[in-house]
Design a protein around this motif. Sequence first.
Motif, short mmCIF file in Angstrom:
data_model
loop_
_atom_site.label_atom_id
_atom_site.label_comp_id
_atom_site.label_asym_id
_atom_site.label_seq_id
_atom_site.Cartn_x
_atom_site.Cartn_y
_atom_site.Cartn_z
N MET A 198 37.77 42.97 44.55
CA MET A 198 38.73 42.34 43.64
C MET A 198 37.97 42.01 42.36
N ASN A 199 38.67 41.85 41.26
CA ASN A 199 38.03 41.60 39.97
C ASN A 199 38.23 40.14 39.57
N PHE A 247 36.14 28.81 34.99
CA PHE A 247 36.09 30.26 35.16
C PHE A 247 35.71 30.58 36.60
N LEU A 248 36.45 31.48 37.21
CA LEU A 248 36.32 31.74 38.63
C LEU A 248 34.97 32.34 39.00
N ASP A 249 34.43 33.23 38.16
CA ASP A 249 33.16 33.86 38.51
C ASP A 249 32.03 32.83 38.58
N VAL A 264 46.94 41.33 39.22
CA VAL A 264 46.07 40.57 38.33
C VAL A 264 44.62 40.62 38.81
N TYR A 265 44.42 40.56 40.12
CA TYR A 265 43.06 40.62 40.68
C TYR A 265 42.60 42.05 40.95
N ALA A 305 39.08 32.81 45.21
CA ALA A 305 37.85 33.44 45.70
C ALA A 305 36.76 32.39 45.81
N GLY A 306 36.13 32.32 46.98
CA GLY A 306 35.12 31.31 47.24
C GLY A 306 35.63 30.19 48.12
N ASP A 307 36.96 30.03 48.21
CA ASP A 307 37.55 28.99 49.06
C ASP A 307 37.59 29.43 50.52
#
Length: 659
Positions: free
Chosen positions: A314-315, A518-520, A396-397, A361-363
């Motif tokens: 996923m992006n 920011f998610l990254d 979106v992802y 992402a990360g959860d």
Amino acid sequence: IKKDDMNSLLGSTFTIGKDSTPYKVTAICKDVPNNSHLKFDILVSYTTMLSGPYPYVKADYDFTDSDFWHYLLLKHGTDLKKLEAKFESFSEKHFQGNKVSGSVEKFYLQPLSKAHLYSDFEYEIGETASATVVWSLLFIAGLIMVIAWVNYINLSTAKSMERAKEVGMRKVAGATKQQLILQFLSESIIINAISVLIAIVLVIFLQKSFNSLVRQPLSLSYLLGNSFQGYAVLIPLVVFILSGMMVSGLYPSLGLASFKPILVLKGKFTRSGHGIFLRKVLVVGQFAITIALIIGAFTIEQQIKFMNAHQLGMNIDQMLIVSSPSLSSFDSTFIIRENSFKEEIKKITNVKGAATSDRLAGDEMSRVFNVHRSDDLTGNKLSMRNMGADADFIPVYQIKVLAGRKFEQTDYHADYNKLHNVVINEHAVKLLGYGSNEEAIGKSITMFNKKWDIIGVINNYHQKSLRYALEPLVLQPFYSTYNPISIKINSQNLSSTLEQIKKLYADFFPGNAFNYFFLDDRFNRQYANDKLFGKTFTVFGGFAILIACLGLFGLSLLSTLQRTKEIGMRKVLGASVSNILFLISKDFIKLIFIAFVIGSPIAWYSMHTWLQTFAFRIHISTWIFIGAGVLATLIAMSTICIQAFKAAFMNPVKSIRTE
């Protein structure tokens, strides 16, 4: 808060968020310490939760629900093994293993003092760290000290020739062997004590920089203070240092005190073959440690690079996450309002898309049990991950749809009972027993005691770091006021884009705080401990290499001085500079090779064990070992050649005259 102000708060009431239930302040406690496993701002009683806004809470003490953490205060003298043995039947009674959940769940005891370093479970209540990292760095620090003591023993025994006449004279004057041992041992202890004082001064001056590296507010007071486990760190450290002082000082003292005065004073004293052999063993040992550290540093760096470069499926690049409008009420108009907000967001020049989901992402995703194919009558029940996502989440992802279709707006409804479509990933397809992705389309699964139709299959993607394996996933068409909003943006004119998004957010969800990240950046925090491990490992490894080189430098200097006359004679007989360099360095190169043979398997085993903690990992390449061996050799040669060049270019006449 002052004491009087605290008293005035007692008995007052307040509300939380959009919850209208009044909460009464019955007590005020001290702030929770920073190093506590249990961190909270407010404690709510079970009685309030049972009668108020949390009807899913079952009882004051619920030991049969996996969503609860259980803390036991044991009586003094309790036999932990006997108590833990009783948990097996308890777990089988209330969870029934694979029959209910699709996974084995059992209780066992863990001391609260070990929770921070040794817990790595789903839905951890507190922040945890890695015991592997802590103990590895502590072990490396110990190795550095051992290398330093090895150097001291090496240089002390090598320089014994210079003190041989002193020992002979003292023995002739009546000094006993015990007196000489005490003298030389005292010298060693004084040198070590001065080193400890210098080290403490360096710690004080470098503490701030080191704290920035490890991102922890460390200080000597933590080490010297009475911590949660008492003096469990300080006492072993003191014992280790004192033991090192004694051992590193005792061996040279015994060697010096054993010289025979008659042979020494007659000039017939020769170096002990045993002493030379010991020095070679010590050189091999310290360089084996150094080579192992170099291999370890290379391996850790490669694993971190691999994780950073690995495709997640996923992006998440340039994905702005805006906090959920949790103060807004969920009603029949909320879905329309949120979709309208996303459509307005998309009109902003640098916005590429927007979506909502109940997990990022990360959860840690939710886990659902008792999942099975609706046409499966065998009772084969499975455990899967599940999360809610809107119709824009997949595009979106940039998650790939491998079969069927993604969610559409017609799949959503404010009434949960009218939802029936799901999207699953490849892993779920295989776990459910379908022969292909296409075969799963149109089939049904039973989940939450309800039938769901599979409308699409997506690729597996990494919800968490590469330390964790890919898991079967079910996406459901859920909307909620607690879902954060993901906005794909272009980084150009970021401040202007943020201002426009903030204005729209305030218009659609008034009263809600506009918070974003920011998610990254957030996702990569999962690798913070691994990156910290790599940095500190490299720093400590650098210290080990430096100390080993200092020892090698000293030994090469003594070796050159002891062979000064031999070198002069060889030059007179026609030996070239390269011949002299080879003569001096060949013995050391042999030792480095032996050290490589010893250090490499130790490093391989250690790094292989560390890599096993990652579901996705590199294979330790041969070039890492070759590179470490070449680097160690170059470091050793650079150190040795400094003295070798001096000896090679020395005037042979002066060399021959040297006694």
